[in-house]
Design a protein around this motif. Structure first.
Motif, PDB file in Angstrom:
ATOM      1  N   PRO A 123      -0.143 -11.753  -2.084  1.00 53.00           N
ATOM      2  CA  PRO A 123      -1.379 -10.995  -1.867  1.00 53.00           C
ATOM      3  C   PRO A 123      -1.910 -11.118  -0.437  1.00 53.00           C
ATOM      4  O   PRO A 123      -2.613 -10.224   0.037  1.00 53.00           O
ATOM      5  CB  PRO A 123      -2.347 -11.619  -2.880  1.00 53.00           C
ATOM      6  CG  PRO A 123      -1.467 -12.101  -3.988  1.00 53.00           C
ATOM      7  CD  PRO A 123      -0.220 -12.589  -3.309  1.00 53.00           C
ATOM      8  N   SER A 124      -1.539 -12.182   0.257  1.00 50.83           N
ATOM      9  CA  SER A 124      -2.022 -12.390   1.625  1.00 50.83           C
ATOM     10  C   SER A 124      -1.438 -11.386   2.612  1.00 50.83           C
ATOM     11  O   SER A 124      -1.970 -11.217   3.714  1.00 50.83           O
ATOM     12  CB  SER A 124      -1.697 -13.809   2.097  1.00 50.83           C
ATOM     13  OG  SER A 124      -0.296 -14.009   2.195  1.00 50.83           O
ATOM     14  N   ILE A 125      -0.339 -10.710   2.231  1.00 45.40           N
ATOM     15  CA  ILE A 125       0.287  -9.719   3.124  1.00 45.40           C
ATOM     16  C   ILE A 125       0.642  -8.436   2.390  1.00 45.40           C
ATOM     17  O   ILE A 125       1.238  -7.533   2.972  1.00 45.40           O
ATOM     18  CB  ILE A 125       1.571 -10.286   3.783  1.00 45.40           C
ATOM     19  CG1 ILE A 125       2.607 -10.676   2.700  1.00 45.40           C
ATOM     20  CG2 ILE A 125       1.261 -11.447   4.706  1.00 45.40           C
ATOM     21  CD1 ILE A 125       3.994 -10.994   3.245  1.00 45.40           C
ATOM     22  N   GLN A 126       0.273  -8.353   1.140  1.00 46.21           N
ATOM     23  CA  GLN A 126       0.798  -7.302   0.261  1.00 46.21           C
ATOM     24  C   GLN A 126       0.544  -5.883   0.757  1.00 46.21           C
ATOM     25  O   GLN A 126       1.445  -5.035   0.744  1.00 46.21           O
ATOM     26  CB  GLN A 126       0.221  -7.479  -1.135  1.00 46.21           C
ATOM     27  CG  GLN A 126       0.872  -6.628  -2.196  1.00 46.21           C
ATOM     28  CD  GLN A 126       0.304  -6.954  -3.568  1.00 46.21           C
ATOM     29  OE1 GLN A 126      -0.450  -6.170  -4.116  1.00 46.21           O
ATOM     30  NE2 GLN A 126       0.646  -8.120  -4.111  1.00 46.21           N
ATOM     31  N   ASP A 127      -0.665  -5.594   1.208  1.00 48.28           N
ATOM     32  CA  ASP A 127      -1.002  -4.225   1.608  1.00 48.28           C
ATOM     33  C   ASP A 127      -0.183  -3.777   2.815  1.00 48.28           C
ATOM     34  O   ASP A 127       0.393  -2.681   2.827  1.00 48.28           O
ATOM     35  CB  ASP A 127      -2.492  -4.104   1.908  1.00 48.28           C
ATOM     36  CG  ASP A 127      -3.352  -4.246   0.666  1.00 48.28           C
ATOM     37  OD1 ASP A 127      -2.828  -4.045  -0.443  1.00 48.28           O
ATOM     38  OD2 ASP A 127      -4.549  -4.563   0.809  1.00 48.28           O
ATOM     39  N   ILE A 128      -0.145  -4.609   3.850  1.00 51.58           N
ATOM     40  CA  ILE A 128       0.618  -4.259   5.051  1.00 51.58           C
ATOM     41  C   ILE A 128       2.101  -4.219   4.760  1.00 51.58           C
ATOM     42  O   ILE A 128       2.830  -3.355   5.273  1.00 51.58           O
ATOM     43  CB  ILE A 128       0.312  -5.253   6.191  1.00 51.58           C
ATOM     44  CG1 ILE A 128      -1.141  -5.102   6.639  1.00 51.58           C
ATOM     45  CG2 ILE A 128       1.259  -5.046   7.371  1.00 51.58           C
ATOM     46  CD1 ILE A 128      -1.495  -3.722   7.153  1.00 51.58           C
ATOM     47  N   GLN A 147      -8.505  -2.909   9.341  1.00 48.86           N
ATOM     48  CA  GLN A 147      -9.098  -3.798   8.355  1.00 48.86           C
ATOM     49  C   GLN A 147      -8.127  -4.865   7.860  1.00 48.86           C
ATOM     50  O   GLN A 147      -8.474  -5.655   6.977  1.00 48.86           O
ATOM     51  CB  GLN A 147      -9.607  -2.977   7.156  1.00 48.86           C
ATOM     52  CG  GLN A 147     -10.586  -1.881   7.511  1.00 48.86           C
ATOM     53  CD  GLN A 147     -11.819  -2.412   8.205  1.00 48.86           C
ATOM     54  OE1 GLN A 147     -12.386  -3.420   7.795  1.00 48.86           O
ATOM     55  NE2 GLN A 147     -12.247  -1.749   9.273  1.00 48.86           N
ATOM     56  N   LYS A 148      -6.919  -4.902   8.428  1.00 44.38           N
ATOM     57  CA  LYS A 148      -5.883  -5.803   7.906  1.00 44.38           C
ATOM     58  C   LYS A 148      -5.302  -6.704   8.994  1.00 44.38           C
ATOM     59  O   LYS A 148      -4.125  -7.008   9.006  1.00 44.38           O
ATOM     60  CB  LYS A 148      -4.756  -4.975   7.257  1.00 44.38           C
ATOM     61  CG  LYS A 148      -5.196  -4.059   6.138  1.00 44.38           C
ATOM     62  CD  LYS A 148      -5.662  -4.835   4.916  1.00 44.38           C
ATOM     63  CE  LYS A 148      -6.068  -3.904   3.784  1.00 44.38           C
ATOM     64  NZ  LYS A 148      -6.529  -4.660   2.595  1.00 44.38           N
ATOM     65  N   LYS A 149      -6.153  -7.132   9.912  1.00 45.33           N
ATOM     66  CA  LYS A 149      -5.653  -7.897  11.061  1.00 45.33           C
ATOM     67  C   LYS A 149      -5.022  -9.220  10.647  1.00 45.33           C
ATOM     68  O   LYS A 149      -4.050  -9.671  11.262  1.00 45.33           O
ATOM     69  CB  LYS A 149      -6.786  -8.128  12.056  1.00 45.33           C
ATOM     70  CG  LYS A 149      -7.225  -6.854  12.769  1.00 45.33           C
ATOM     71  CD  LYS A 149      -8.308  -7.136  13.797  1.00 45.33           C
ATOM     72  CE  LYS A 149      -8.708  -5.847  14.516  1.00 45.33           C
ATOM     73  NZ  LYS A 149      -9.779  -6.095  15.516  1.00 45.33           N
ATOM     74  N   ARG A 150      -5.557  -9.874   9.634  1.00 43.84           N
ATOM     75  CA  ARG A 150      -4.986 -11.144   9.194  1.00 43.84           C
ATOM     76  C   ARG A 150      -3.604 -10.951   8.599  1.00 43.84           C
ATOM     77  O   ARG A 150      -2.698 -11.754   8.826  1.00 43.84           O
ATOM     78  CB  ARG A 150      -5.909 -11.819   8.181  1.00 43.84           C
ATOM     79  CG  ARG A 150      -7.200 -12.357   8.785  1.00 43.84           C
ATOM     80  CD  ARG A 150      -8.017 -13.121   7.765  1.00 43.84           C
ATOM     81  NE  ARG A 150      -9.233 -13.648   8.351  1.00 43.84           N
ATOM     82  CZ  ARG A 150     -10.126 -14.372   7.679  1.00 43.84           C
ATOM     83  NH1 ARG A 150      -9.934 -14.622   6.388  1.00 43.84           N
ATOM     84  NH2 ARG A 150     -11.216 -14.819   8.284  1.00 43.84           N
ATOM     85  N   GLU A 151      -3.445  -9.886   7.811  1.00 44.52           N
ATOM     86  CA  GLU A 151      -2.130  -9.593   7.240  1.00 44.52           C
ATOM     87  C   GLU A 151      -1.130  -9.273   8.344  1.00 44.52           C
ATOM     88  O   GLU A 151       0.006  -9.743   8.330  1.00 44.52           O
ATOM     89  CB  GLU A 151      -2.219  -8.422   6.257  1.00 44.52           C
ATOM     90  CG  GLU A 151      -2.996  -8.732   4.992  1.00 44.52           C
ATOM     91  CD  GLU A 151      -2.865  -7.642   3.948  1.00 44.52           C
ATOM     92  OE1 GLU A 151      -1.795  -6.998   3.898  1.00 44.52           O
ATOM     93  OE2 GLU A 151      -3.816  -7.430   3.178  1.00 44.52           O
TER      94      GLU A 151
END
Length: 204
Positions: A123-128, A147-151
């Protein structure tokens, strides 16, 4: 019941199975130094990547398993394949692009489009991960997801490292390193009871 078996990366990716990183697992945390070691191992050939532990006790169908141990390595394999896909596309090796995509996602037999990722990442990288690594329409360069800089920060350094390492590869060199990757192996352990899965995870 514990069912260990030797399996190549090719066998794992060619199975009609979706690999799922459950929410209780730790985040994807591999860094560039892990990618460097991974690339050295693949380049040497006949690599052994250790143990994959799959929990099959919760599966909703015969076509999905939950990853108890091994998500870092399996996720890195997918990122490496995406880098190879990008290089193959750059040199217009369409056959290689399509072949790599079949390892990353299940394809629609009618349209040829990528449909469902073969790996549901942490889940910590799932979207990207879904929008880039396993997506056959991604251009291989753009990480414009504000909105996904951490990923992005978890995936991009590893992906960029791989792209740079194979940035001058020709078609034959891509084929050779992919063959080395696909011929590498894991010991796969399938657990049919959740408590056994955690016991194995602690021991490995």
């Amino acid at each position: 019941m514990i069912k260990p078996s030797d399996k190549t990366v090719r066998g794992i990716l060619d199975d009609s199975v979706r690999y799922i990183v459950p929410e209780y697992q730790r985040n994807f945390e591999w860094k560039k130094e892990h990618a460097e070691e991974f690339f050295e191992d693949v380049s040497a050939g006949n690599s052994y990547f250790g143990t994959l532990v799959f929990d099959v006790s919760k599966k909703q169908s015969e076509k999905e398993v939950f990853i108890v141990d091994g998500q870092q390595r399996l996720t890195t394999i997918f990122i490496f394949l995406a880098a190879c896909r990008f290089r193959a596309r750059a040199i217009k090796s369409t056959g290689q692009v399509n072949a790599i995509q079949t390892k990353l996602s299940f394809m629609n037999d009618t349209t040829g489009d990528s449909e469902i990722p073969k790996l549901e990442a942490s889940p910590s990288i799932q979207d990207i991960f879904k929008e880039t690594i396993v997506h056959n329409k991604w251009d291989g360069k753009t990480f414009n997801f504000t909105q996904k800089k951490r990923e992005i920060a978890k995936i991009k350094p590893i992906y960029t490292f791989f792209v740079e390492k194979i940035g001058k590869f020709n078609r034959e060199e891509i084929r050779d390193i992919l063959e080395k990757l696909y011929d590498s192996s894991f010991v796969v352990i399938e657990i049919e009871e959740t408590q056994e899965a955690f016991d194995i995870f602690e021991r490995t």
